[in-house]
Design an enzyme around this catalytic site. Sequence first.
Site, PDB file in Angstrom:
ATOM      1  CB  CYS A   1       4.006   5.555  10.264  1.00  0.00           C
ATOM      2  SG  CYS A   1       2.631   6.594   9.688  1.00  0.00           S
TER       3      CYS A   1
ATOM      4  CB  CYS B   1       2.769   8.979   5.954  1.00  0.00           C
ATOM      5  SG  CYS B   1       2.070   9.540   7.513  1.00  0.00           S
TER       6      CYS B   1
HETATM    7 FE    FE Z   1       2.843   8.752   9.306  1.00  0.00          FE
END
Ligand code: FE
Length: 182
Positions: A90, A93
Amino acid sequence: MRAAALEALLTEKGLVSPEFIDSIVAAYVNDIGPMNGAKVVARAWVDREYRQRLLADGTAAIAELGFGGPEGEHMVVVENTPEVHNVVVCTLCSCYPWPVLGLPPNWYKSPPYRARMVREPRNVLAEMGLDLPESVRIQVWDSSAEIRYLVLPERPRGTDGMSQEELAALVTRDAMIGVARP
Ligand code: FE
């Protein structure tokens, strides 16, 4: 520190109770972990039709085994083959499929992993102990606001006689993120 400060503020304002946060963390630490995902993978290894359902609609097939909920509402399962190796990140985040893998490891949330996995995945994987031949194409999946990915690793050779339970024991969290092989 930021997370602790945020928790303190939310508690102080009476928006959440510390017990509520503790109970969620305890559930994911103690009860919900990578073994859920390992059961999904093992089932896909022994049941061809389940594997097809899993790849066609991850969320529904995972729910067949009783797993689902927050951070797993839109599951996409990506299959490793001799030609293609999948890995999940990701970049924004730390989005992660909680119902099947539990809570993310610290390195998954670290800025270097998130930045480098999309730029130089082969190097990052090698540094993590996974040396892939040049002939294997690496497909990096960047989690979005909704979609959570699970890697379906290749079934290891020499496991023909193993039961579903024995196979599940071979499946690691890292293999389902795509930074290792079972
Ligand atoms: Fe994320």
